[in-house]
Design an enzyme around this catalytic site. Sequence first.
Site, PDB file in Angstrom:
ATOM      1  N   ARG A   1      11.920  -6.538   4.841  1.00 37.42           N
ATOM      2  CA  ARG A   1      11.893  -5.113   5.192  1.00 37.42           C
ATOM      3  C   ARG A   1      12.460  -4.911   6.599  1.00 37.42           C
ATOM      4  O   ARG A   1      13.172  -3.946   6.855  1.00 37.42           O
ATOM      5  CB  ARG A   1      10.462  -4.567   5.126  1.00 37.42           C
ATOM      6  CG  ARG A   1      10.404  -3.069   5.366  1.00 37.42           C
ATOM      7  CD  ARG A   1       9.019  -2.484   5.172  1.00 37.42           C
ATOM      8  NE  ARG A   1       8.101  -2.931   6.199  1.00 37.42           N
ATOM      9  CZ  ARG A   1       6.810  -2.618   6.225  1.00 37.42           C
ATOM     10  NH1 ARG A   1       6.274  -1.892   5.276  1.00 37.42           N
ATOM     11  NH2 ARG A   1       6.042  -3.050   7.200  1.00 37.42           N
TER      12      ARG A   1
ATOM     13  N   ARG B   1      12.000  -1.119  11.868  1.00 35.44           N
ATOM     14  CA  ARG B   1      10.642  -1.036  12.434  1.00 35.44           C
ATOM     15  C   ARG B   1      10.437  -2.117  13.482  1.00 35.44           C
ATOM     16  O   ARG B   1      10.790  -3.276  13.271  1.00 35.44           O
ATOM     17  CB  ARG B   1       9.603  -1.192  11.304  1.00 35.44           C
ATOM     18  CG  ARG B   1       9.284   0.123  10.655  1.00 35.44           C
ATOM     19  CD  ARG B   1       8.337  -0.001   9.499  1.00 35.44           C
ATOM     20  NE  ARG B   1       7.077  -0.641   9.820  1.00 35.44           N
ATOM     21  CZ  ARG B   1       5.995  -0.536   9.057  1.00 35.44           C
ATOM     22  NH1 ARG B   1       6.037   0.192   7.951  1.00 35.44           N
ATOM     23  NH2 ARG B   1       4.887  -1.154   9.381  1.00 35.44           N
TER      24      ARG B   1
ATOM     25  N   ARG C   1      -9.310   0.282   8.571  1.00 31.95           N
ATOM     26  CA  ARG C   1      -8.826  -1.059   8.870  1.00 31.95           C
ATOM     27  C   ARG C   1      -9.818  -1.871   9.703  1.00 31.95           C
ATOM     28  O   ARG C   1      -9.520  -3.022  10.044  1.00 31.95           O
ATOM     29  CB  ARG C   1      -7.509  -0.955   9.644  1.00 31.95           C
ATOM     30  CG  ARG C   1      -6.269  -1.250   8.794  1.00 31.95           C
ATOM     31  CD  ARG C   1      -5.078  -1.101   9.692  1.00 31.95           C
ATOM     32  NE  ARG C   1      -3.888  -1.774   9.268  1.00 31.95           N
ATOM     33  CZ  ARG C   1      -2.911  -1.198   8.567  1.00 31.95           C
ATOM     34  NH1 ARG C   1      -3.036   0.024   8.120  1.00 31.95           N
ATOM     35  NH2 ARG C   1      -1.810  -1.874   8.318  1.00 31.95           N
TER      36      ARG C   1
ATOM     37  N   LYS D   1       0.836  -1.206   0.000  1.00 27.61           N
ATOM     38  CA  LYS D   1       0.000   0.000   0.000  1.00 27.61           C
ATOM     39  C   LYS D   1       0.872   1.259   0.000  1.00 27.61           C
ATOM     40  O   LYS D   1       0.659   2.170  -0.794  1.00 27.61           O
ATOM     41  CB  LYS D   1      -0.932   0.018   1.230  1.00 27.61           C
ATOM     42  CG  LYS D   1      -1.879  -1.180   1.295  1.00 27.61           C
ATOM     43  CD  LYS D   1      -2.799  -1.109   2.496  1.00 27.61           C
ATOM     44  CE  LYS D   1      -2.092  -1.221   3.835  1.00 27.61           C
ATOM     45  NZ  LYS D   1      -1.495  -2.547   4.124  1.00 27.61           N
TER      46      LYS D   1
ATOM     47  N   ARG E   1       0.147  -9.496  13.227  1.00 22.01           N
ATOM     48  CA  ARG E   1      -0.472  -8.506  12.334  1.00 22.01           C
ATOM     49  C   ARG E   1      -1.364  -9.190  11.298  1.00 22.01           C
ATOM     50  O   ARG E   1      -2.433  -8.695  10.960  1.00 22.01           O
ATOM     51  CB  ARG E   1       0.619  -7.686  11.625  1.00 22.01           C
ATOM     52  CG  ARG E   1       1.347  -6.769  12.580  1.00 22.01           C
ATOM     53  CD  ARG E   1       2.542  -6.121  11.918  1.00 22.01           C
ATOM     54  NE  ARG E   1       2.141  -5.191  10.878  1.00 22.01           N
ATOM     55  CZ  ARG E   1       2.981  -4.639  10.013  1.00 22.01           C
ATOM     56  NH1 ARG E   1       4.272  -4.929  10.058  1.00 22.01           N
ATOM     57  NH2 ARG E   1       2.552  -3.796   9.123  1.00 22.01           N
TER      58      ARG E   1
HETATM   59  P1  B4P Z   1       4.697  -1.601   2.065  1.00 26.47           P
HETATM   60  O1  B4P Z   1       4.245  -0.848   0.849  1.00 26.47           O
HETATM   61  O2  B4P Z   1       5.625  -0.866   2.984  1.00 26.47           O
HETATM   62  O3  B4P Z   1       3.531  -2.254   2.968  1.00 26.47           O
HETATM   63  P2  B4P Z   1       2.082  -1.719   3.418  1.00 26.47           P
HETATM   64  O4  B4P Z   1       1.048  -2.416   2.621  1.00 26.47           O
HETATM   65  O5  B4P Z   1       2.083  -0.219   3.371  1.00 26.47           O
HETATM   66  O6  B4P Z   1       1.842  -2.254   4.884  1.00 26.47           O
HETATM   67  P3  B4P Z   1       2.365  -1.867   6.334  1.00 26.47           P
HETATM   68  O7  B4P Z   1       2.531  -3.140   6.995  1.00 26.47           O
HETATM   69  O8  B4P Z   1       3.593  -1.043   6.263  1.00 26.47           O
HETATM   70  O9  B4P Z   1       1.159  -1.109   7.067  1.00 26.47           O
HETATM   71  P4  B4P Z   1       1.015   0.252   7.902  1.00 26.47           P
HETATM   72  O10 B4P Z   1       2.242   1.074   7.927  1.00 26.47           O
HETATM   73  O11 B4P Z   1      -0.215   0.879   7.335  1.00 26.47           O
HETATM   74  O12 B4P Z   1       5.387  -2.913   1.516  1.00 26.47           O
HETATM   75  C1  B4P Z   1       5.997  -3.853   2.375  1.00 26.47           C
HETATM   76  C2  B4P Z   1       7.357  -4.315   1.856  1.00 26.47           C
HETATM   77  O13 B4P Z   1       7.175  -4.994   0.615  1.00 26.47           O
HETATM   78  C3  B4P Z   1       8.339  -3.177   1.576  1.00 26.47           C
HETATM   79  O14 B4P Z   1       9.620  -3.575   1.985  1.00 26.47           O
HETATM   80  C4  B4P Z   1       8.287  -3.001   0.062  1.00 26.47           C
HETATM   81  O15 B4P Z   1       9.504  -2.517  -0.464  1.00 26.47           O
HETATM   82  C5  B4P Z   1       8.004  -4.423  -0.397  1.00 26.47           C
HETATM   83  N1  B4P Z   1       7.246  -4.456  -1.638  1.00 26.47           N
HETATM   84  C6  B4P Z   1       6.211  -3.636  -1.994  1.00 26.47           C
HETATM   85  N2  B4P Z   1       5.740  -3.967  -3.218  1.00 26.47           N
HETATM   86  C7  B4P Z   1       6.472  -5.059  -3.636  1.00 26.47           C
HETATM   87  C8  B4P Z   1       6.459  -5.877  -4.823  1.00 26.47           C
HETATM   88  N3  B4P Z   1       5.611  -5.654  -5.821  1.00 26.47           N
HETATM   89  N4  B4P Z   1       7.337  -6.925  -4.881  1.00 26.47           N
HETATM   90  C9  B4P Z   1       8.197  -7.149  -3.876  1.00 26.47           C
HETATM   91  N5  B4P Z   1       8.281  -6.398  -2.737  1.00 26.47           N
HETATM   92  C10 B4P Z   1       7.422  -5.376  -2.614  1.00 26.47           C
HETATM   93  O16 B4P Z   1       0.648  -0.222   9.425  1.00 26.47           O
HETATM   94  C11 B4P Z   1       1.603  -0.433  10.461  1.00 26.47           C
HETATM   95  C12 B4P Z   1       0.888  -0.536  11.844  1.00 26.47           C
HETATM   96  O17 B4P Z   1       0.269   0.750  12.182  1.00 26.47           O
HETATM   97  C13 B4P Z   1      -0.292  -1.521  11.961  1.00 26.47           C
HETATM   98  O18 B4P Z   1       0.129  -2.839  12.262  1.00 26.47           O
HETATM   99  C14 B4P Z   1      -1.127  -0.889  13.125  1.00 26.47           C
HETATM  100  O19 B4P Z   1      -0.604  -1.211  14.394  1.00 26.47           O
HETATM  101  C15 B4P Z   1      -0.971   0.584  12.901  1.00 26.47           C
HETATM  102  N6  B4P Z   1      -2.079   1.157  12.084  1.00 26.47           N
HETATM  103  C16 B4P Z   1      -1.935   1.735  10.854  1.00 26.47           C
HETATM  104  N7  B4P Z   1      -3.130   2.143  10.386  1.00 26.47           N
HETATM  105  C17 B4P Z   1      -4.053   1.808  11.338  1.00 26.47           C
HETATM  106  C18 B4P Z   1      -5.469   1.947  11.415  1.00 26.47           C
HETATM  107  N8  B4P Z   1      -6.172   2.517  10.415  1.00 26.47           N
HETATM  108  N9  B4P Z   1      -6.111   1.472  12.516  1.00 26.47           N
HETATM  109  C19 B4P Z   1      -5.433   0.919  13.518  1.00 26.47           C
HETATM  110  N10 B4P Z   1      -4.079   0.737  13.504  1.00 26.47           N
HETATM  111  C20 B4P Z   1      -3.391   1.180  12.428  1.00 26.47           C
END
Ligand code: B4P
Length: 191
Positions: free
Chosen positions: A128, A134, A89, A14, A145
Amino acid sequence: MFNLVLFGPPGSGKGTQSTNIIEKYNLIHVSTGDILRQEVANETPLGIEAKKFMDQGMLVPDEVVIGMISAKIDEHQNAEGFIFDGFPRTVAQAQALDNLLEFKNIPINIVLSLVVSEQELKSRLISRGESSGRSDDNEAVIMKRITEYHAKTSPVADYYKQLDKLVEVKGEGSVNEIFAALSNEINQVQE
Ligand code: B4P
């Protein structure tokens, strides 16, 4: 005004895809994960409270997150649109967002859901964790998670499906391939 929700499990990309989307479509990026991490880094009262949940792989309570979103929308009165990344979420957050947007008269146009296998999610988050520093990117917390996602977040997809707003996009492949697929869906809604 154009508003989209980017939905998916932890590690589905995302944050990665939002970077490309905001640039191409000139949207304001609202990432609850980024806002919470900033609050934690600044050691604000909100951040100190949120950290307890994040470090355990749990969702931060709804009322905390909903208040943050409302403030963020208010900061950008003249925005061309918003991308909500990692929010809502829970179904309670989705309902709160609907109420908030109805009040401000700005609808959600599309919910793009990134579909990625659990094995791929784990491997992305573990790798990551090797560089991000993190506190929620170690194996035990990643499993928690993913469990939280199934229990509380996946029902949000059904919520938007019923409203006929959900579009699933394959979230595996290169970042550019996935971005092209997401752009294709956005362009169809914008036409
Ligand atoms: P990201 O792009 O970083 O992952 P994400 O989907 O944004 O999820 P994330 O877990 O970070 O969630 P958030 O910060 O919202 O990609 C992950 C990895 O994959 C990276 O290393 C990237 O380089 C790699 N990657 C991406 N695309 C790729 C591809 N095509 N091929 C290979 N590799 C790839 O949440 C963190 C915490 O915050 C939650 O657990 C919760 O505690 C809290 N939180 C956030 N929002 C909340 C809400 N609305 N309500 C309650 N708690 C919340």
